[in-house]
Design a protein around this motif. Structure first.
Motif, PDB file in Angstrom:
ATOM      1  N   PRO A  93       3.786 -23.088  90.987  1.00  0.00           N
ATOM      2  CA  PRO A  93       4.113 -21.784  91.585  1.00  0.00           C
ATOM      3  C   PRO A  93       5.556 -21.410  91.256  1.00  0.00           C
ATOM      4  N   ALA A  94       5.768 -20.202  90.797  1.00  0.00           N
ATOM      5  CA  ALA A  94       7.097 -19.792  90.325  1.00  0.00           C
ATOM      6  C   ALA A  94       8.164 -19.955  91.405  1.00  0.00           C
ATOM      7  N   LYS A  95       7.834 -19.589  92.628  1.00  0.00           N
ATOM      8  CA  LYS A  95       8.824 -19.651  93.705  1.00  0.00           C
ATOM      9  C   LYS A  95       9.148 -21.080  94.123  1.00  0.00           C
ATOM     10  N   GLU A  96       8.290 -22.030  93.771  1.00  0.00           N
ATOM     11  CA  GLU A  96       8.527 -23.435  94.127  1.00  0.00           C
ATOM     12  C   GLU A  96       9.098 -24.231  92.957  1.00  0.00           C
ATOM     13  N   SER A  97       9.277 -23.604  91.820  1.00  0.00           N
ATOM     14  CA  SER A  97       9.748 -24.312  90.636  1.00  0.00           C
ATOM     15  C   SER A  97      11.259 -24.464  90.666  1.00  0.00           C
ATOM     16  N   GLU A  98      11.755 -25.339  89.813  1.00  0.00           N
ATOM     17  CA  GLU A  98      13.199 -25.554  89.736  1.00  0.00           C
ATOM     18  C   GLU A  98      13.908 -24.447  88.960  1.00  0.00           C
ATOM     19  N   ILE A  99      13.150 -23.502  88.421  1.00  0.00           N
ATOM     20  CA  ILE A  99      13.773 -22.372  87.730  1.00  0.00           C
ATOM     21  C   ILE A  99      13.462 -21.065  88.460  1.00  0.00           C
ATOM     22  N   SER A 100      13.199 -21.151  89.754  1.00  0.00           N
ATOM     23  CA  SER A 100      12.881 -19.949  90.530  1.00  0.00           C
ATOM     24  C   SER A 100      14.026 -18.944  90.496  1.00  0.00           C
ATOM     25  N   ASP A 101      15.263 -19.449  90.341  1.00  0.00           N
ATOM     26  CA  ASP A 101      16.415 -18.557  90.294  1.00  0.00           C
ATOM     27  C   ASP A 101      16.524 -17.824  88.970  1.00  0.00           C
ATOM     28  N   LEU A 102      15.728 -18.221  87.981  1.00  0.00           N
ATOM     29  CA  LEU A 102      15.776 -17.581  86.668  1.00  0.00           C
ATOM     30  C   LEU A 102      14.690 -16.522  86.493  1.00  0.00           C
ATOM     31  N   GLU A 112       2.973 -15.515  91.616  1.00  0.00           N
ATOM     32  CA  GLU A 112       3.306 -15.757  90.220  1.00  0.00           C
ATOM     33  C   GLU A 112       3.427 -17.252  89.945  1.00  0.00           C
ATOM     34  N   THR A 113       3.171 -17.621  88.700  1.00  0.00           N
ATOM     35  CA  THR A 113       3.128 -19.039  88.348  1.00  0.00           C
ATOM     36  C   THR A 113       3.863 -19.300  87.040  1.00  0.00           C
ATOM     37  N   LEU A 114       4.063 -20.572  86.743  1.00  0.00           N
ATOM     38  CA  LEU A 114       4.676 -21.021  85.504  1.00  0.00           C
ATOM     39  C   LEU A 114       3.850 -22.154  84.932  1.00  0.00           C
ATOM     40  N   VAL A 115       3.982 -22.389  83.638  1.00  0.00           N
ATOM     41  CA  VAL A 115       3.352 -23.543  83.005  1.00  0.00           C
ATOM     42  C   VAL A 115       4.454 -24.522  82.621  1.00  0.00           C
ATOM     43  N   TYR A 116       4.334 -25.746  83.114  1.00  0.00           N
ATOM     44  CA  TYR A 116       5.328 -26.792  82.843  1.00  0.00           C
ATOM     45  C   TYR A 116       4.742 -27.815  81.875  1.00  0.00           C
ATOM     46  N   VAL A 152       6.874 -20.505  80.286  1.00  0.00           N
ATOM     47  CA  VAL A 152       6.604 -21.911  79.978  1.00  0.00           C
ATOM     48  C   VAL A 152       7.951 -22.632  79.989  1.00  0.00           C
ATOM     49  N   TYR A 153       8.027 -23.776  80.667  1.00  0.00           N
ATOM     50  CA  TYR A 153       9.293 -24.501  80.662  1.00  0.00           C
ATOM     51  C   TYR A 153       9.063 -25.995  80.518  1.00  0.00           C
ATOM     52  N   LEU A 154      10.140 -26.709  80.189  1.00  0.00           N
ATOM     53  CA  LEU A 154      10.041 -28.150  79.907  1.00  0.00           C
ATOM     54  C   LEU A 154      11.412 -28.791  79.988  1.00  0.00           C
ATOM     55  N   HIS A 155      11.412 -30.109  80.007  1.00  0.00           N
ATOM     56  CA  HIS A 155      12.645 -30.885  79.916  1.00  0.00           C
ATOM     57  C   HIS A 155      12.636 -31.678  78.609  1.00  0.00           C
ATOM     58  N   VAL A 156      13.814 -31.872  78.062  1.00  0.00           N
ATOM     59  CA  VAL A 156      13.945 -32.709  76.869  1.00  0.00           C
ATOM     60  C   VAL A 156      15.217 -33.528  77.021  1.00  0.00           C
ATOM     61  N   ILE A 157      15.143 -34.811  76.684  1.00  0.00           N
ATOM     62  CA  ILE A 157      16.303 -35.683  76.809  1.00  0.00           C
ATOM     63  C   ILE A 157      17.425 -35.160  75.918  1.00  0.00           C
ATOM     64  N   ALA A 158      18.651 -35.237  76.390  1.00  0.00           N
ATOM     65  CA  ALA A 158      19.768 -34.534  75.761  1.00  0.00           C
ATOM     66  C   ALA A 158      20.080 -34.978  74.344  1.00  0.00           C
ATOM     67  N   HIS A 159      19.695 -36.197  73.956  1.00  0.00           N
ATOM     68  CA  HIS A 159      20.017 -36.666  72.604  1.00  0.00           C
ATOM     69  C   HIS A 159      18.878 -36.448  71.608  1.00  0.00           C
ATOM     70  N   ASN A 160      17.815 -35.791  72.037  1.00  0.00           N
ATOM     71  CA  ASN A 160      16.695 -35.522  71.124  1.00  0.00           C
ATOM     72  C   ASN A 160      16.969 -34.229  70.357  1.00  0.00           C
ATOM     73  N   ASN A 161      17.888 -34.309  69.415  1.00  0.00           N
ATOM     74  CA  ASN A 161      18.328 -33.120  68.683  1.00  0.00           C
ATOM     75  C   ASN A 161      17.226 -32.431  67.885  1.00  0.00           C
ATOM     76  N   PRO A 162      16.316 -33.161  67.204  1.00  0.00           N
ATOM     77  CA  PRO A 162      15.245 -32.468  66.479  1.00  0.00           C
ATOM     78  C   PRO A 162      14.376 -31.605  67.388  1.00  0.00           C
ATOM     79  N   ALA A 163      14.033 -32.121  68.570  1.00  0.00           N
ATOM     80  CA  ALA A 163      13.221 -31.344  69.507  1.00  0.00           C
ATOM     81  C   ALA A 163      13.990 -30.129  70.006  1.00  0.00           C
ATOM     82  N   ILE A 164      15.273 -30.294  70.276  1.00  0.00           N
ATOM     83  CA  ILE A 164      16.101 -29.178  70.753  1.00  0.00           C
ATOM     84  C   ILE A 164      16.169 -28.079  69.700  1.00  0.00           C
ATOM     85  N   ARG A 165      16.333 -28.469  68.438  1.00  0.00           N
ATOM     86  CA  ARG A 165      16.351 -27.464  67.365  1.00  0.00           C
ATOM     87  C   ARG A 165      15.014 -26.729  67.277  1.00  0.00           C
ATOM     88  N   LEU A 166      13.928 -27.464  67.457  1.00  0.00           N
ATOM     89  CA  LEU A 166      12.602 -26.851  67.411  1.00  0.00           C
ATOM     90  C   LEU A 166      12.457 -25.792  68.494  1.00  0.00           C
TER      91      LEU A 166
END
Length: 272
Positions: A93-102, A112-116, A152-166
């Motif tokens: 649920p969008a209002k319960e997500s960690e990006i509700s402020d965005l 409203e909803t989000l896909v994680y 759509v949102y996700l997390h990626v570990i900070a040193h995974n540069n190839p994924a971040i570029r993608l």
């Protein structure tokens, strides 16, 4: 451990350009119960995080998780349906997500909803073929087909540069950095949170956006002031101009054609 673990994307070179030795016939389908053993194996091989059996059961049985499998239909000997890549995701649920402020909410659309995105991975022999990118596109297409879905949102570990570029190439927005988000083998690692807005959704201005807006406004104001000062300086210089031949001098805005008419209107300003 929570029912749904924190999302993790494989730490690999993912979709960096490279010419493969052959072109496989990659197709995408939902993950089903027959994929359970292979799915567990790939997760063990790719991720430093261990997932409980409940997670895999939810994936293969289509419980609270949506998923896509990548398979190579060109593989011989009965392997044409074996997983070579996958993506798993869940609704939040969008209002319960960690990006509700965005999120800018539209009350007319109801809840409203989000896909994680939970996990995303491609086996090593099929990397650099655009499989991960195609899997993400499947998620975005699915999210876009749901009117109340905002992104759509996700997390990626900070040193995974190839994924971040993608993600950046795919127009995901890096919303924030989360310090110590992952705990792997007793060590904390930072994470980036990326979001892709769908169905006309977009975030309010961030502090950085406001700073950029102010800077651009100030720059524009300085240019206008400088332009006016330059014009006044040139005008002042023209008024003090002395003609060497003691006759008359045309102003830059005048021509011989319009001089006669201007003389009839003005006698002391047009020339010295």
């Amino acid at each position: 451990m929570s029912r749904f673990p924190r999302g993790f994307v494989e730490n690999s070179s993912m979709d960096e350009p490279e010419t493969p030795p052959r072109r496989p016939s990659i197709c995408f389908r939902p993950i089903n119960p027959s994929d359970l053993e292979r799915l567990e194996q790939i997760h063990r091989d790719l991720f430093p995080i261990r997932y409980e059996s409940e997670f895999f059961q939810n994936v293969v049985n289509g419980g609270d998780i949506v998923s896509w499998a990548a398979v190579d239909r060109s593989r011989p000997d009965g392997y044409s349906e074996e997983l070579i890549g996958f993506v798993t995701a869940k609704f939040v649920p969008a209002k319960e997500s960690e990006i509700s402020d965005l999120i800018r909410y539209d009350s007319s659309k109801g809840e409203e909803t989000l896909v994680y995105i939970l996990t995303l991975g491609v086996v090593e022999t099929y990397r650099k073929l655009g499989v991960a990118k195609s899997l993400i596109k499947e998620v975005i297409k699915y999210a876009s087909s749901i009117p109340v879905c905002r992104g759509v949102y996700l997390h990626v570990i900070a040193h995974n540069n190839p994924a971040i570029r993608l993600y950046k190439r795919m127009s995901f927005r890096c919303a924030r950095r989360l310090h110590g988000f992952y705990l792997i083998n007793g060590q904390h690692f930072d994470s980036y949170l990326f979001v892709y807005f769908v169905n006309g959704s977009r975030s309010p201005c961030s502090p950085l956006d406001l700073v950029v807006l102010v800077v651009n406004y100030v720059r524009s104001g300085i240019k206008v002031v400088a332009s006016k000062l330059t014009m006044k300086h040139e005008e002042k210089g023209l008024r003090g101009l002395k003609c060497k031949d003691k006759t008359r001098c045309l102003l830059p805005t005048q021509t011989k054609r319009n001089l006669a008419s201007s003389e009839r209107v003005s006698s002391g300003y047009d020339y010295v």
